[in-house]
Design a protein around this motif. Structure first.
Motif, PDB file in Angstrom:
ATOM      1  N   LEU A 118      57.476 -12.341 128.253  1.00 34.12           N
ATOM      2  CA  LEU A 118      57.943 -13.709 128.494  1.00 34.12           C
ATOM      3  C   LEU A 118      58.004 -13.990 129.996  1.00 34.12           C
ATOM      4  O   LEU A 118      57.701 -15.101 130.438  1.00 34.12           O
ATOM      5  CB  LEU A 118      59.318 -13.916 127.850  1.00 34.12           C
ATOM      6  CG  LEU A 118      59.753 -15.373 127.678  1.00 34.12           C
ATOM      7  CD1 LEU A 118      58.814 -16.124 126.742  1.00 34.12           C
ATOM      8  CD2 LEU A 118      61.178 -15.458 127.141  1.00 34.12           C
ATOM      9  N   LEU A 119      58.369 -12.981 130.775  1.00 35.94           N
ATOM     10  CA  LEU A 119      58.405 -13.161 132.232  1.00 35.94           C
ATOM     11  C   LEU A 119      57.014 -13.399 132.807  1.00 35.94           C
ATOM     12  O   LEU A 119      56.811 -14.329 133.591  1.00 35.94           O
ATOM     13  CB  LEU A 119      59.033 -11.933 132.899  1.00 35.94           C
ATOM     14  CG  LEU A 119      60.545 -11.915 133.100  1.00 35.94           C
ATOM     15  CD1 LEU A 119      60.959 -10.649 133.846  1.00 35.94           C
ATOM     16  CD2 LEU A 119      61.025 -13.144 133.845  1.00 35.94           C
ATOM     17  N   ALA A 155      73.459 -15.377 126.772  1.00 35.40           N
ATOM     18  CA  ALA A 155      73.247 -14.328 127.775  1.00 35.40           C
ATOM     19  C   ALA A 155      71.759 -14.111 128.029  1.00 35.40           C
ATOM     20  O   ALA A 155      71.330 -13.930 129.173  1.00 35.40           O
ATOM     21  CB  ALA A 155      73.912 -13.030 127.322  1.00 35.40           C
ATOM     22  N   ILE A 156      70.965 -14.130 126.964  1.00 34.08           N
ATOM     23  CA  ILE A 156      69.516 -13.965 127.104  1.00 34.08           C
ATOM     24  C   ILE A 156      68.927 -15.127 127.897  1.00 34.08           C
ATOM     25  O   ILE A 156      68.094 -14.934 128.791  1.00 34.08           O
ATOM     26  CB  ILE A 156      68.866 -13.872 125.709  1.00 34.08           C
ATOM     27  CG1 ILE A 156      69.266 -12.556 125.041  1.00 34.08           C
ATOM     28  CG2 ILE A 156      67.345 -13.978 125.805  1.00 34.08           C
ATOM     29  CD1 ILE A 156      68.934 -12.495 123.573  1.00 34.08           C
ATOM     30  N   ALA A 157      69.367 -16.337 127.595  1.00 28.81           N
ATOM     31  CA  ALA A 157      68.865 -17.510 128.309  1.00 28.81           C
ATOM     32  C   ALA A 157      69.181 -17.423 129.795  1.00 28.81           C
ATOM     33  O   ALA A 157      68.327 -17.700 130.649  1.00 28.81           O
ATOM     34  CB  ALA A 157      69.459 -18.783 127.708  1.00 28.81           C
ATOM     35  N   GLU A 158      70.410 -17.023 130.111  1.00 30.30           N
ATOM     36  CA  GLU A 158      70.816 -16.921 131.514  1.00 30.30           C
ATOM     37  C   GLU A 158      70.058 -15.811 132.234  1.00 30.30           C
ATOM     38  O   GLU A 158      69.603 -15.995 133.369  1.00 30.30           O
ATOM     39  CB  GLU A 158      72.318 -16.666 131.599  1.00 30.30           C
ATOM     40  CG  GLU A 158      72.830 -16.566 133.033  1.00 30.30           C
ATOM     41  CD  GLU A 158      74.320 -16.284 133.103  1.00 30.30           C
ATOM     42  OE1 GLU A 158      74.845 -16.238 134.232  1.00 30.30           O
ATOM     43  OE2 GLU A 158      74.958 -16.114 132.046  1.00 30.30           O
ATOM     44  N   LYS A 159      69.925 -14.656 131.586  1.00 25.60           N
ATOM     45  CA  LYS A 159      69.211 -13.536 132.213  1.00 25.60           C
ATOM     46  C   LYS A 159      67.771 -13.909 132.521  1.00 25.60           C
ATOM     47  O   LYS A 159      67.246 -13.574 133.589  1.00 25.60           O
ATOM     48  CB  LYS A 159      69.242 -12.302 131.311  1.00 25.60           C
ATOM     49  CG  LYS A 159      68.406 -11.129 131.841  1.00 25.60           C
ATOM     50  CD  LYS A 159      68.513  -9.914 130.977  1.00 25.60           C
ATOM     51  CE  LYS A 159      67.506  -8.839 131.393  1.00 25.60           C
ATOM     52  NZ  LYS A 159      67.533  -8.517 132.844  1.00 25.60           N
ATOM     53  N   LEU A 162      67.593 -16.006 135.643  1.00 25.54           N
ATOM     54  CA  LEU A 162      67.839 -15.180 136.826  1.00 25.54           C
ATOM     55  C   LEU A 162      66.646 -14.290 137.144  1.00 25.54           C
ATOM     56  O   LEU A 162      66.262 -14.125 138.311  1.00 25.54           O
ATOM     57  CB  LEU A 162      69.095 -14.326 136.616  1.00 25.54           C
ATOM     58  CG  LEU A 162      70.424 -15.076 136.528  1.00 25.54           C
ATOM     59  CD1 LEU A 162      71.547 -14.131 136.115  1.00 25.54           C
ATOM     60  CD2 LEU A 162      70.753 -15.749 137.853  1.00 25.54           C
ATOM     61  N   ASP A 163      66.045 -13.706 136.118  1.00 27.36           N
ATOM     62  CA  ASP A 163      64.926 -12.787 136.336  1.00 27.36           C
ATOM     63  C   ASP A 163      63.694 -13.497 136.877  1.00 27.36           C
ATOM     64  O   ASP A 163      62.998 -12.970 137.752  1.00 27.36           O
ATOM     65  CB  ASP A 163      64.572 -12.072 135.031  1.00 27.36           C
ATOM     66  CG  ASP A 163      65.546 -10.961 134.684  1.00 27.36           C
ATOM     67  OD1 ASP A 163      66.544 -10.803 135.414  1.00 27.36           O
ATOM     68  OD2 ASP A 163      65.327 -10.249 133.684  1.00 27.36           O
ATOM     69  N   VAL A 164      63.406 -14.692 136.368  1.00 30.08           N
ATOM     70  CA  VAL A 164      62.260 -15.442 136.891  1.00 30.08           C
ATOM     71  C   VAL A 164      62.458 -15.723 138.378  1.00 30.08           C
ATOM     72  O   VAL A 164      61.557 -15.522 139.193  1.00 30.08           O
ATOM     73  CB  VAL A 164      62.051 -16.760 136.116  1.00 30.08           C
ATOM     74  CG1 VAL A 164      61.033 -17.652 136.825  1.00 30.08           C
ATOM     75  CG2 VAL A 164      61.586 -16.478 134.696  1.00 30.08           C
ATOM     76  N   GLY A 165      63.644 -16.184 138.746  1.00 28.61           N
ATOM     77  CA  GLY A 165      63.920 -16.453 140.151  1.00 28.61           C
ATOM     78  C   GLY A 165      63.833 -15.203 141.003  1.00 28.61           C
ATOM     79  O   GLY A 165      63.301 -15.235 142.125  1.00 28.61           O
ATOM     80  N   GLU A 173      64.906 -23.548 133.955  1.00 34.26           N
ATOM     81  CA  GLU A 173      66.210 -23.986 133.462  1.00 34.26           C
ATOM     82  C   GLU A 173      66.210 -23.947 131.942  1.00 34.26           C
ATOM     83  O   GLU A 173      65.203 -24.285 131.305  1.00 34.26           O
ATOM     84  CB  GLU A 173      66.530 -25.414 133.931  1.00 34.26           C
ATOM     85  CG  GLU A 173      66.804 -25.545 135.403  1.00 34.26           C
ATOM     86  CD  GLU A 173      67.171 -26.965 135.791  1.00 34.26           C
ATOM     87  OE1 GLU A 173      67.084 -27.871 134.912  1.00 34.26           O
ATOM     88  OE2 GLU A 173      67.530 -27.188 136.949  1.00 34.26           O
ATOM     89  N   THR A 174      67.321 -23.543 131.366  1.00 35.37           N
ATOM     90  CA  THR A 174      67.458 -23.546 129.920  1.00 35.37           C
ATOM     91  C   THR A 174      67.520 -24.996 129.440  1.00 35.37           C
ATOM     92  O   THR A 174      68.373 -25.767 129.872  1.00 35.37           O
ATOM     93  CB  THR A 174      68.731 -22.801 129.478  1.00 35.37           C
ATOM     94  OG1 THR A 174      68.690 -21.458 129.981  1.00 35.37           O
ATOM     95  CG2 THR A 174      68.832 -22.763 127.958  1.00 35.37           C
TER      96      THR A 174
END
Length: 200
Positions: A118-119, A155-159, A162-165, A173-174
Motif C-alpha cells: 500500500l505504501l 490506528a492503521i489509518a493514522e500509521k 505517518l509512514d507515507v510522510g 489524509e484519511t
C-alpha cells in the motif's frame, strides 16, 4: 463531486455492500464469507454489486497513462476522475493465526519487493501522470475479540498517513473509515473500509 467526497462515498458504499456479499460468498477452500477471498475477487464482487447503484462509474484495471501497470479502481463522474490503489488489510489467516507476511504487504516501503505494498502504491500514484493524485483504499478485517487492541482501523489509518510522510515526503489524509460487522466468517467477522486521499 470532488475527489475527496468521492473517496468518502466509495468507503460508505463498500462498507454497506460487504455484509450483503458476505451472506452469499462461499470460498471453495476456506470458511464461508467474503473475508477469505483474495483482493482482486473482493474488489470485483463489490464492483459488480455497485455497478448500477451509484452515480459514479467504477472501472478496474485501468492502465497508468505512462506505462503498462494498471490501477485497481478508477472512479469517474462528470466532474472528476479518481485513480485508486486498493489492498486487503487482513492480518489473520482463515484459522485465526497471524499471517506473518501481511503487515509487510501493507506497510513495507521497499520497491524492490516482487509485489507492491500500500505504501509503494501511494508513491506510484503520486508519481503518475493522472490528472488527480488519487487515493488508496484498504479492506480491513478482524475478529470481534481481536487480541491486539492497538490494531484498530483508526490506528492503521493514522500509521499509514505517518509512514507515507516519513518515507516519501508527501501527504495523505484519511478520507473515511466506514465500518461493517455481522459477517459469517469465524475470524473475519467485522472491519472497516478505509480510504485515503493523496494531497497534491
Amino acid at each position: 463531486m470532488s475527489s475527496s467526497l468521492l473517496l468518502e462515498q466509495l468507503a460508505d458504499d463498500f462498507a454497506t455492500t460487504i455484509p450483503a456479499i458476505d451472506a452469499q460468498a462461499n470460498h471453495n477452500r476456506w470458511k464461508p464469507g467474503i473475508g477469505p477471498f483474495e483482493e482482486d475477487n473482493q474488489i470485483e464482487m463489490l464492483r459488480e454489486v455497485l455497478e448500477e447503484e451509484t452515480d459514479y462509474s467504477i472501472r478496474t484495471e485501468v492502465s497508468y497513462l505512462e506505462g503498462g501497470q494498471r490501477v485497481d479502481l478508477f472512479l469517474e463522474t462528470d466532474e472528476v476522475q479518481v485513480p485508486i490503489e486498493a489492498k486487503l488489510l487482513r492480518f489473520r489467516y482463515d484459522n485465526g493465526n497471524i499471517d506473518p507476511n501481511s503487515f509487510a504487504k501493507v506497510f513495507s516501503p521497499f520497491p524492490e519487493q516482487s509485489t507492491s505494498t500500500l505504501l509503494t502504491d501511494a508513491q506510484k500514484l503520486w508519481n503518475s501522470a493522472f490528472t488527480e493524485s488519487g487515493g488508496l483504499l484498504g479492506l480491513y478485517y478482524e475478529p470481534v475479540d481481536e487480541f491486539y487492541e492497538e490494531m484498530t482501523p483508526e490506528a492503521i489509518a493514522e500509521k499509514f498517513c505517518l509512514d507515507v510522510g516519513y518515507w516519501y515526503g508527501f501527504d495523505v489524509e484519511t478520507s473515511n473509515i466506514a465500518y461493517f460487522d455481522g459477517l459469517r466468517h469465524p475470524v473475519h467477522q467485522q472491519g472497516a473500509v478505509i480510504t485515503w486521499e493523496i494531497i497534491s
